[in-house]
Enzyme design. Structure first.
Site, PDB file in Angstrom:
ATOM      1  N   LYS A  30       0.838  -1.202   0.000  1.00 38.91           N
ATOM      2  CA  LYS A  30       0.000   0.000   0.000  1.00 38.91           C
ATOM      3  C   LYS A  30       0.876   1.258   0.000  1.00 38.91           C
ATOM      4  O   LYS A  30       2.090   1.180   0.248  1.00 38.91           O
ATOM      5  CB  LYS A  30      -0.948  -0.015   1.204  1.00 38.91           C
ATOM      6  CG  LYS A  30      -0.272  -0.008   2.545  1.00 38.91           C
ATOM      7  CD  LYS A  30      -1.302  -0.137   3.647  1.00 38.91           C
ATOM      8  CE  LYS A  30      -0.666   0.118   4.996  1.00 38.91           C
ATOM      9  NZ  LYS A  30      -1.626   0.272   6.068  1.00 38.91           N
ATOM     10  N   ARG A 123     -10.201  -0.883  13.331  1.00 37.15           N
ATOM     11  CA  ARG A 123     -10.305  -0.025  12.143  1.00 37.15           C
ATOM     12  C   ARG A 123     -11.441  -0.527  11.258  1.00 37.15           C
ATOM     13  O   ARG A 123     -12.093   0.231  10.571  1.00 37.15           O
ATOM     14  CB  ARG A 123      -8.962  -0.066  11.399  1.00 37.15           C
ATOM     15  CG  ARG A 123      -8.850   0.855  10.221  1.00 37.15           C
ATOM     16  CD  ARG A 123      -7.403   1.103   9.835  1.00 37.15           C
ATOM     17  NE  ARG A 123      -6.705  -0.103   9.395  1.00 37.15           N
ATOM     18  CZ  ARG A 123      -5.401  -0.156   9.133  1.00 37.15           C
ATOM     19  NH1 ARG A 123      -4.661   0.937   9.254  1.00 37.15           N
ATOM     20  NH2 ARG A 123      -4.823  -1.268   8.728  1.00 37.15           N
ATOM     21  N   TYR A 253      14.971  31.727   7.855  1.00 37.65           N
ATOM     22  CA  TYR A 253      13.769  32.395   8.360  1.00 37.65           C
ATOM     23  C   TYR A 253      13.862  32.563   9.871  1.00 37.65           C
ATOM     24  O   TYR A 253      14.311  31.668  10.576  1.00 37.65           O
ATOM     25  CB  TYR A 253      12.518  31.567   8.034  1.00 37.65           C
ATOM     26  CG  TYR A 253      12.257  31.465   6.549  1.00 37.65           C
ATOM     27  CD1 TYR A 253      11.839  32.579   5.825  1.00 37.65           C
ATOM     28  CD2 TYR A 253      12.438  30.257   5.870  1.00 37.65           C
ATOM     29  CE1 TYR A 253      11.609  32.482   4.456  1.00 37.65           C
ATOM     30  CE2 TYR A 253      12.201  30.160   4.511  1.00 37.65           C
ATOM     31  CZ  TYR A 253      11.790  31.275   3.812  1.00 37.65           C
ATOM     32  OH  TYR A 253      11.568  31.190   2.473  1.00 37.65           O
ATOM     33  N   MET A 299      11.747  25.027   3.065  1.00 37.30           N
ATOM     34  CA  MET A 299      10.913  24.171   2.213  1.00 37.30           C
ATOM     35  C   MET A 299      11.768  23.382   1.215  1.00 37.30           C
ATOM     36  O   MET A 299      11.600  22.184   1.060  1.00 37.30           O
ATOM     37  CB  MET A 299       9.858  24.989   1.472  1.00 37.30           C
ATOM     38  CG  MET A 299       8.938  24.121   0.659  1.00 37.30           C
ATOM     39  SD  MET A 299       7.376  24.869   0.280  1.00 37.30           S
ATOM     40  CE  MET A 299       7.788  25.865  -1.119  1.00 37.30           C
TER      41      MET A 299
HETATM   42  C1  LIG Z   1      -3.551  -4.260   7.259  1.00 40.57           C
HETATM   43  C2  LIG Z   1      -2.077  -4.279   7.303  1.00 40.57           C
HETATM   44  N1  LIG Z   1      -1.437  -5.450   7.230  1.00 40.57           N
HETATM   45  C3  LIG Z   1      -0.094  -5.539   7.288  1.00 40.57           C
HETATM   46  C4  LIG Z   1       0.691  -4.395   7.425  1.00 40.57           C
HETATM   47  C5  LIG Z   1       2.184  -4.549   7.470  1.00 40.57           C
HETATM   48  O1  LIG Z   1       2.729  -4.074   8.656  1.00 40.57           O
HETATM   49  P1  LIG Z   1       4.315  -3.934   8.813  1.00 40.57           P
HETATM   50  O2  LIG Z   1       4.741  -2.879   7.852  1.00 40.57           O
HETATM   51  O3  LIG Z   1       4.481  -3.517  10.216  1.00 40.57           O
HETATM   52  O4  LIG Z   1       4.894  -5.258   8.505  1.00 40.57           O
HETATM   53  C6  LIG Z   1       0.065  -3.148   7.518  1.00 40.57           C
HETATM   54  C7  LIG Z   1       0.862  -1.936   7.694  1.00 40.57           C
HETATM   55  O5  LIG Z   1       0.484  -0.926   8.152  1.00 40.57           O
HETATM   56  C8  LIG Z   1      -1.357  -3.087   7.449  1.00 40.57           C
HETATM   57  O6  LIG Z   1      -2.021  -1.928   7.554  1.00 40.57           O
END
Ligand SMILES: Cc1ncc(COP(=O)(O)O)c(C=O)c1O
Length: 356
Positions: A30, A123, A253, A299
């Site tokens: 992701k 969640r 700044y 920045m």
């Molecule tokens: C649903 C889900 N599974 C697995 C993972 C993997 O976790 P990690 O990066 O700690 O291995 C994440 C990471 O946030 C996650 O949101």
């Protein structure tokens, strides 16, 4: 515009090979694969032998299908109602609650479903086993032949050592037992992130681990040995000017830095707009193998207090072999994924080093 996020492909693949549980790993890709780049990471993980991917984005899931073809499994972590594209691209989806099932039950036939448990993280997911029972009874009453392929949860406490993880793990194991007792035996049971995998190995009755940060080469918690986690990434930026300051003169700044004696300051072409966290600059940078103090963050620039060893052509390292992401996590800069996620590729360059 001068920051460079550089990844060594061979090292990335080596880390994925050594950290995965062979044949039983779902790689979490992701957020642009933790910002290593979705296309790069999925292809590299595939070379490392991983054939199961999880992401929150349906667009990313479809992209994975496009580049990997039909031989991989793709699990969508976020609930979706885009059933047309799910079926078209043979995506597996989460079944996140009884309400969701009731709302969309007619659309779920012919899709591989993974029942989700909310656990302590909350969640998303079913809260109680009787909710699972209710949806199974409803499916039976309606003669729905559902493909319950998976059972999963997310551990939110596996990288903490205050006893909460043990509770969330037990809740989950009880839930798994409960589902089995209802006569459902999904072939893919997955809960463990990198921290949980490191702590427990593969849990009983589990088919897969679902790994992110460890595959990408950062330690999920501090006490692990850095030698087991190859950080394949470096972040560098060029010096655009070296300035002389007289004692009492200020720079940046709001007089971000005031010289207490005559000194030299290198102006470096990277800043918070590129994703360098303000907490990160407290821990300095490396130029030519030496450590230097960062005295101002802007920045698109930062100012580094330097000496005569530093010359215009030398790259400034913010992350590298001796500046591990997980080291800065331990220093309180932010989670590994928070540091990685901040990088802005609209203003930084991404380079992949290929071995040929
Ligand atoms: C649903 C889900 N599974 C697995 C993972 C993997 O976790 P990690 O990066 O700690 O291995 C994440 C990471 O946030 C996650 O949101």
């Amino acid at each position: 515009m001068g920051g460079v996020f550089q990844v060594d492909q061979a090292e990335f693949i080596e880390q994925a090979k050594q950290f995965q549980l062979e044949g039983q790993t779902i790689a979490v890709v992701k957020n642009n694969a933790y910002n290593y780049g979705l296309d790069f990471a999925v292809k590299a993980f595939a070379i490392a032998g991983i054939d199961y991917f999880a992401t929150t984005s349906i667009e990313d899931a479809i992209y994975i299908r496009k580049i990997c073809g039909q031989k991989v499994n793709i699990f969508l972590l976020n609930p979706t109602t885009d059933f047309k594209r799910v079926k078209q691209h043979r995506l597996e989806i989460t079944l996140p609650s009884l309400d969701y099932y009731m709302s969309y039950k007619h659309d779920l036939v012919d899709i591989d479903l993974h029942i989700e448990f909310e656990g302590l993280f909350k969640r998303s997911g079913f809260a109680k086993i009787n909710e699972v029972e209710a949806f199974l009874n409803d499916a039976k009453a309606n003669d729905f032949d559902l493909n319950i392929k998976g059972l999963w949860t997310h551990f939110g406490y596996a990288d903490e050592f205050d006893g909460v993880y043990e509770k969330e793990r037990q809740l989950w194991l009880d839930f798994v037992e409960g589902v089995f007792e209802l006569g459902i035996h999904p072939s893919v049971v997955h809960a463990q992130n990198s921290a949980s995998f490191m702590r427990d190995g593969l849990l009983n009755n589990h088919s897969h681990v679902r790994l992110g940060i460890g595959l990408y080469g950062s330690k999920p918690f501090e006490s692990l040995d850095s030698k087991d986690f190859i950080q394949s990434v470096s972040v560098t930026a060029p010096i655009v000017q070296i300035r002389q300051l007289k004692a009492g003169e200020s720079l940046g700044y709001s007089k971000a830095f005031t010289a207490t004696e005559d000194c030299k300051v290198a102006i470096v072409d990277i800043g918070y707009g590129d994703g360098i966290l303000r907490e990160r600059i407290k821990h300095g940078c490396e130029i030519g193998g030496r450590s230097y103090e960062i005295v101002a963050l802007m920045m698109s620039h930062m100012a580094v207090l330097v000496d005569d060893h530093v010359k215009m052509h030398m790259p400034v390292y913010l992350y590298g072999k001796s500046q591990r992401i997980d080291h800065f996590t331990a220093l309180g800069v932010g989670a590994n994924s928070e540091q990685l996620g901040a990088f802005n590729y609209n203003s930084m360059r991404r380079e992949i080093v290929y071995d040929d």
